[in-house]
Write an enzyme that holds these catalytic residues in place. Structure first.
Site, PDB file in Angstrom:
ATOM      1  N   GLU A  33       1.310  -0.747  -0.187  1.00 30.25           N
ATOM      2  CA  GLU A  33      -0.391  -0.238  -0.319  1.00 30.25           C
ATOM      3  C   GLU A  33       0.996   1.217   0.324  1.00 30.25           C
ATOM      4  OE1 GLU A  33      -2.665   0.673   3.241  1.00 30.25           O
ATOM      5  OE2 GLU A  33      -3.647   2.151   2.898  1.00 30.25           O
ATOM      6  N   ARG A 260       4.643 -12.516   9.575  1.00 30.23           N
ATOM      7  CA  ARG A 260       4.943 -10.979   9.796  1.00 30.23           C
ATOM      8  C   ARG A 260       6.325 -11.421  10.551  1.00 30.23           C
ATOM      9  NH1 ARG A 260       3.119  -6.411   9.062  1.00 30.23           N
ATOM     10  NH2 ARG A 260       1.778  -6.253   8.605  1.00 30.23           N
ATOM     11  N   LYS A 270       4.488   0.810   8.825  1.00 31.09           N
ATOM     12  CA  LYS A 270       4.805   2.553   8.360  1.00 31.09           C
ATOM     13  C   LYS A 270       3.999   3.206   8.735  1.00 31.09           C
ATOM     14  CE  LYS A 270       2.740   0.109   4.423  1.00 31.09           C
ATOM     15  NZ  LYS A 270       2.497   0.135   3.271  1.00 31.09           N
TER      16      LYS A 270
HETATM   17  P1  ATP Z   1       2.473  -1.578   7.788  1.00 27.11           P
HETATM   18  O1  ATP Z   1       1.779  -1.797   8.738  1.00 27.11           O
HETATM   19  O2  ATP Z   1       3.840  -1.612   7.531  1.00 27.11           O
HETATM   20  O3  ATP Z   1       1.750  -1.017   6.817  1.00 27.11           O
HETATM   21  P2  ATP Z   1       1.954  -3.317   6.318  1.00 27.11           P
HETATM   22  O4  ATP Z   1       1.448  -5.340   6.106  1.00 27.11           O
HETATM   23  O5  ATP Z   1       0.141  -2.840   5.748  1.00 27.11           O
HETATM   24  O6  ATP Z   1       2.483  -3.314   6.773  1.00 27.11           O
HETATM   25  P3  ATP Z   1       1.202  -4.055   2.973  1.00 27.11           P
HETATM   26  O7  ATP Z   1       2.238  -2.374   2.475  1.00 27.11           O
HETATM   27  O8  ATP Z   1       0.537  -4.017   3.497  1.00 27.11           O
HETATM   28  O9  ATP Z   1       2.505  -3.187   4.485  1.00 27.11           O
HETATM   29  O10 ATP Z   1       2.551  -4.601   2.589  1.00 27.11           O
HETATM   30  C1  ATP Z   1       2.619  -5.056   1.392  1.00 27.11           C
HETATM   31  C2  ATP Z   1       2.922  -6.485   1.974  1.00 27.11           C
HETATM   32  O11 ATP Z   1       4.568  -7.155   2.530  1.00 27.11           O
HETATM   33  C3  ATP Z   1       2.248  -7.644   2.627  1.00 27.11           C
HETATM   34  O12 ATP Z   1       1.927  -9.027   1.675  1.00 27.11           O
HETATM   35  C4  ATP Z   1       2.767  -7.643   3.771  1.00 27.11           C
HETATM   36  O13 ATP Z   1       1.789  -8.397   4.176  1.00 27.11           O
HETATM   37  C5  ATP Z   1       4.148  -7.182   3.644  1.00 27.11           C
HETATM   38  N1  ATP Z   1       4.434  -7.082   5.037  1.00 27.11           N
HETATM   39  C6  ATP Z   1       4.837  -6.200   5.545  1.00 27.11           C
HETATM   40  N2  ATP Z   1       5.265  -5.839   7.351  1.00 27.11           N
HETATM   41  C7  ATP Z   1       5.765  -7.235   6.752  1.00 27.11           C
HETATM   42  C8  ATP Z   1       6.997  -7.644   8.000  1.00 27.11           C
HETATM   43  N3  ATP Z   1       7.408  -7.515   8.972  1.00 27.11           N
HETATM   44  N4  ATP Z   1       7.313  -8.951   7.618  1.00 27.11           N
HETATM   45  C9  ATP Z   1       7.443  -9.415   6.442  1.00 27.11           C
HETATM   46  N5  ATP Z   1       6.015  -8.717   5.290  1.00 27.11           N
HETATM   47  C10 ATP Z   1       5.157  -8.483   5.686  1.00 27.11           C
HETATM   48 MG    MG Z   2      -0.476  -0.952   6.526  1.00 28.20          MG
HETATM   49 MG    MG Z   3      -1.886  -3.386   4.148  1.00 31.12          MG
END
Ligand code: ATP
Ligand code: MG
Ligand code: MG
Length: 554
Positions: A33, A260, A270
């Site tokens: 995202e 994760r 983020k």
């Molecule tokens: P954040 O909370 O930092 O925004 P998010 O999962 O909402 O993390 P996205 O942009 O949706 O962020 O993530 C893109 C991809 O990266 C998704 O498939 C997510 O599951 C994966 N991802 C994000 N954080 C991690 C992590 N700490 N370990 C492994 N994969 C991750």
């Molecule tokens: Mg997020």
């Molecule tokens: Mg997300």
């Protein structure tokens, strides 16, 4: 033989290939995202998806999950692309969930016509109240049985912005008594009168994650959609929506989950990283203390070290905390191979070689990298007055101190053996000069008997006259606590390390004068450093990537 065993994700794919999948069916995606910069947690997901692409020679799309215009920006899209590329991966297609808004809308209209969706005109609070609990069934909305005509009319009004922002939502009509709470008539669309960074003001309604994600996978014909474990309960809904939009015989993507990855002494979210930037705890998203890919790059990490890190922790089914020292280890291991060795003194004291002729200088050979013969050698200037590190001298010391003391010998790296003779102090008793003598026959590499003499310590140094001054940024961990967001009654901002950045003036050998942004070096005996983007030839700036040894180890 010698092949590493398959991880559970690869096993899933292998099983599918043995059943009904063809190799050509395989397709993956990385779906960020664009609401912030990528962090080290994302590196795991990137390496997983693109790694599978490489392993199976399958396409991997970069898909922006851009369904929430209140938080998303073009700046983030650009940064994400830059970071994935820098890590060394190539996506097959650059895709955006927003490119599918029309298709999603058309499908939603179909669902309304089929009695699978309805417009709810309650407030979000009322809807939440009716959700029930895992042990208590939910209550059906009074709007659940609106006629198709009324639903179509209202949904169109929502789309055109003719209804207020919080006035209505579109919900899937599933089952308010479902054991899985996510199946209790989940919201598909909300009204948001916000400008979107790609679709502008075209849309007044935006799809929710669950409605957009699986459908994007379906449109792109992704075979395996990997996401983190918290989405496990969403899988049932993912499948339900796909079933609604697909026809018999269509190739249907499947969602599978992995754990994760969390890193100690930092934050991988983020939203929380944005707080650090906005509240001024760090200077920017690419501040070298940030666990973002861009921060790590600016800190001096190589793409190889980050990939190595991600691959070595692998994918798992359970969440765990990886110690940041493992990431630092991966940096050292890679930089050890590639970073030229140079000399720089960060806390200088003057060393005067009393028997070295005044006004004279010589340029000595120095090997660039003992780990890499092809790196060659360079010349470093030597003269009567040098800087050495203040901590490398003690007037008197015990036998375990292998550095310079009065009456004992040490070697100056690439140069001569010297012996401490005397010190000069100021009024407060602080040493301002160390006087020593050198053995002219002991020059490194000269092959003389004297040059082969074994002495206990070797010190780095720079010639005072030739040294260049540089700003040295000594970075340390951003948080003092191992899990800054996991401490009861505290928040992560309470644990920001006040000493995460210390700035000193360093004196460097002149070969570093023409260093360029991102150049990486090892200051011998100190650590690995990288030229910062703030660097100019008038004022070079070096960031400490990592110390030579793990100074935090107990
Ligand atoms: P954040 O909370 O930092 O925004 P998010 O999962 O909402 O993390 P996205 O942009 O949706 O962020 O993530 C893109 C991809 O990266 C998704 O498939 C997510 O599951 C994966 N991802 C994000 N954080 C991690 C992590 N700490 N370990 C492994 N994969 C991750
Ligand atoms: Mg997020
Ligand atoms: Mg997300």
């Amino acid at each position: 033989e010698g092949k590493k065993s398959l991880n559970f994700i690869e096993q899933i794919i292998e099983e599918d290939l043995q059943k009904d999948y063809k190799k050509e069916d395989l397709k993956f995606r990385f779906p960020p995202e664009p609401n912030g910069y990528l962090h080290i947690g994302h590196a795991s997901s990137i390496c997983l998806n693109f790694g599978l692409g490489e392993r199976y020679d399958a396409p991997v799309n970069l898909r922006f999950d851009d369904t929430n215009p209140t938080k998303e920006e073009q700046e983030y899209v650009d940064a994400i692309k830059r970071d994935v590329e820098w890590l060394g991966f190539k996506w097959a297609k650059e895709c955006y969930a927003s490119d599918y808004f029309q298709q999603l809308y058309d499908w939603a209209v179909e669902m309304i016509k089929n009695g699978d969706a309805y417009v709810d005109s309650q407030t979000s609070e009322e809807i939440a109240e009716q959700k029930g609990t895992p042990t208590k069934p939910g209550i059906e909305s009074p709007y659940r049985n609106r006629s198709v005509e009324e639903n179509l009319d209202l949904f169109e009004k929502m789309k055109n912005g003719d209804t207020p922002e919080r006035g209505h939502v579109l919900r899937a009509k599933i089952d308010m008594t479902a054991a899985n709470m996510l199946m209790r008539d989940p919201v598909m669309y909300r009204c948001l009168h916000k400008n979107h960074h790609r679709t502008g003001d075209n849309w007044k309604i935006y799809p929710m994650y669950d409605w957009a994600h699986g459908q994007s996978d379906f449109i792109e014909q992704v075979s395996h959609s990997f996401c983190t474990l918290e989405f496990l309960p969403h899988r049932e809904l993912y499948n339900w929506f796909i079933e609604k939009v697909s026809k018999p015989g269509d190739f249907e993507p499947k969602q599978r989950e992995f754990a994760r990855r969390n890193l100690s002494h930092t934050i991988v979210s983020k939203r929380k990283l944005l707080q650090l930037v906005e509240k001024g705890y760090v200077d920017s998203w690419d501040d070298p203390r940030m666990p973002t890919i861009s921060g790590l790059r600016r800190r001096g990490y190589t793409p190889e070290s980050i990939r190595k890190f991600a691959d070595s922790i692998g994918v798992g089914k359970r969440e765990n905390l990886i110690d940041v020292s493992h990431l630092e280890f991966c940096a050292r291991e890679d930089l050890n191979k590639i970073a030229p060795r140079v000399m720089g003194v960060l806390d200088p004291v003057k060393l005067v070689i009393t028997n070295y002729p005044e006004g004279e200088e010589e340029w000595l050979d120095a090997e660039n990298n003992p780990e890499d013969e092809s790196a060659g050698s360079r010349k470093v200037p030597f003269s009567r007055e040098l800087y050495i590190e203040r901590e490398d001298f003690k007037e008197s010391a015990n036998r375990k101190f292998f550095r310079l003391t009065l009456g004992k010998e040490v070697r100056l790296k690439n140069a001569y053996i010297i012996k401490g003779e005397d010190v000069v102090k100021d009024d407060e008793g602080k040493i301002t000069e160390i006087h020593c003598t050198y053995d002219p026959k002991s020059k490194s590499g000269s092959g003389t008997e004297e040059s082969l003499r074994k002495v206990k310590g070797t010190l780095h140094w720079v010639s005072v006259k030739h040294a260049i001054e540089a700003e040295i940024r000594l970075y340390d961990r951003l948080f003092t606590e191992e899990t800054p967001d996991g401490v009861k009654d505290k928040e992560y901002l309470d644990f920001v390390n006040p000493e995460s950045l210390k700035i000193v003036t360093g004196y460097l050998e002149p070969s570093l004068k023409d260093s360029k942004e991102q150049d990486k070096v090892q200051f011998q005996r100190i650590g690995y450093f990288c030229v910062d983007r703030d660097s100019t030839s008038a004022k070079p700036v070096f960031n400490r990537t990592v110390t030579l040894r793990d100074s935090w180890a107990k």
